[in-house]
Design a protein around this motif. Structure first.
Motif, short mmCIF file in Angstrom:
data_model
loop_
_atom_site.label_atom_id
_atom_site.label_comp_id
_atom_site.label_asym_id
_atom_site.label_seq_id
_atom_site.Cartn_x
_atom_site.Cartn_y
_atom_site.Cartn_z
N VAL A 148 36.28 35.42 45.26
CA VAL A 148 36.06 35.87 43.97
C VAL A 148 37.17 36.54 43.47
O VAL A 148 37.96 36.33 42.18
CB VAL A 148 34.71 36.11 43.62
CG1 VAL A 148 34.58 36.75 42.03
CG2 VAL A 148 33.58 34.99 43.67
N ARG A 181 40.11 35.59 40.52
CA ARG A 181 40.19 36.53 39.20
C ARG A 181 41.75 37.01 39.18
O ARG A 181 42.29 37.02 38.11
CB ARG A 181 39.26 37.60 39.28
CG ARG A 181 37.67 37.39 39.21
CD ARG A 181 36.86 38.54 39.47
NE ARG A 181 35.56 37.94 38.91
CZ ARG A 181 34.43 38.83 39.33
NH1 ARG A 181 34.52 40.05 40.06
NH2 ARG A 181 33.24 38.58 39.10
N TRP A 183 38.88 33.87 33.78
CA TRP A 183 38.28 33.11 35.00
C TRP A 183 36.87 33.68 35.36
O TRP A 183 36.71 34.94 35.37
CB TRP A 183 39.04 32.98 35.99
CG TRP A 183 38.56 32.05 37.27
CD1 TRP A 183 38.58 30.77 37.40
CD2 TRP A 183 37.51 32.36 38.38
NE1 TRP A 183 37.83 30.21 38.44
CE2 TRP A 183 37.28 31.21 38.98
CE3 TRP A 183 37.14 33.61 38.59
CZ2 TRP A 183 36.44 31.32 40.15
CZ3 TRP A 183 36.10 33.77 39.78
CH2 TRP A 183 35.94 32.46 40.39
N SER A 184 35.96 32.86 35.70
CA SER A 184 34.73 33.20 36.23
C SER A 184 34.00 32.01 36.93
O SER A 184 34.19 31.10 36.29
CB SER A 184 33.85 33.90 35.42
OG SER A 184 33.15 33.17 34.27
N LEU A 193 28.92 38.96 40.52
CA LEU A 193 29.87 37.83 40.40
C LEU A 193 30.17 37.28 38.89
O LEU A 193 30.92 36.24 38.74
CB LEU A 193 29.30 36.74 41.43
CG LEU A 193 29.18 37.19 42.67
CD1 LEU A 193 28.12 36.36 43.47
CD2 LEU A 193 30.48 37.11 43.48
N GLY A 194 29.26 37.67 37.99
CA GLY A 194 29.39 37.41 36.68
C GLY A 194 29.10 35.79 36.59
O GLY A 194 29.53 35.11 35.82
N ALA A 195 28.24 35.33 37.18
CA ALA A 195 27.70 33.88 37.01
C ALA A 195 26.35 33.82 37.74
O ALA A 195 25.82 34.60 38.52
CB ALA A 195 28.61 33.01 38.11
N PHE A 210 33.39 26.06 40.05
CA PHE A 210 34.20 26.43 38.78
C PHE A 210 34.98 25.34 38.09
O PHE A 210 35.08 24.40 38.71
CB PHE A 210 35.31 27.63 38.91
CG PHE A 210 36.10 27.40 39.86
CD1 PHE A 210 37.55 26.98 39.60
CD2 PHE A 210 36.20 27.55 41.25
CE1 PHE A 210 38.43 26.66 40.57
CE2 PHE A 210 36.82 27.35 42.36
CZ PHE A 210 38.21 27.01 42.13
#
Length: 170
Positions: free
Chosen positions: A98, A102, A109-110, A131-133, A146
């Motif tokens: 990740v 990034r 991006w995520s 993780l932002g997801a 992604f």
């Protein structure tokens, strides 16, 4: 094996089962030494991931990338799943990946989704925040999903000559 035992002790000492993931996020490409820097100097994201796939065995990891209906699916497998702490090593590797993505793609991006093979942690919201997801647990593998459009993203400040030098080192 030593890293697996180390991560077990870190989780035990901190009482934080997201520690390996957060460590991988913090270390990023530098955790992979020359390989990580070589990936950062690839011309585009696809080439960078191919570099990590080709040489990931150096760090006892296997990486695969597939495309499905406009999505890129990046899967990480630790090559020694039976050693003590193997799952924690995989979680740290997901954090590293990740972080690499990034850095390659920039702040826009995520991942769209992260699937982890581990059992449901005590604080799943901490994982989602890091993780932002959305994160699902108990999956068949460790996957980052992604948009496939990111694969063609050019890597800013990639230096082909430095990549060549690092390739010789790797």
């Amino acid at each position: 094996a030593q890293i697996g035992r180390y991560l077990i002790e870190c989780v035990r000492a901190t009482r934080d089962d997201s520690f390996p993931l957060r460590l991988g996020l913090a270390e990023g490409p530098s955790a992979l030494n020359a390989l990580g820097y070589m990936a950062q100097h690839s011309p585009d994201v696809r080439s960078s991931l191919e570099t990590l796939r080709t040489y990931g065995h150096i760090f006892a990891g296997g990486l695969s990338l597939s495309r499905e209906r406009g999505l890129a699916v990046l899967e990480y497998k630790f090559l020694f799943p039976r050693i003590e702490g193997a799952g924690l090593v995989s979680e740290a590797a997901v954090g590293i990946l990740v972080s690499v993505l990034r850095q390659l793609c920039g702040p826009a991006w995520s991942p769209l989704e992260v699937r982890m093979s581990r059992v449901l942690p005590l604080q799943p919201s901490k994982w989602r925040q890091c993780l932002g997801a959305p994160v699902s647990f108990g999956a068949d593998g460790n996957l980052l999903v992604f948009s496939a459009r990111w694969l063609d993203q050019q890597v800013e400040r990639a230096d082909p000559e430095l990549r060549r030098i690092l390739h010789d080192r790797v």
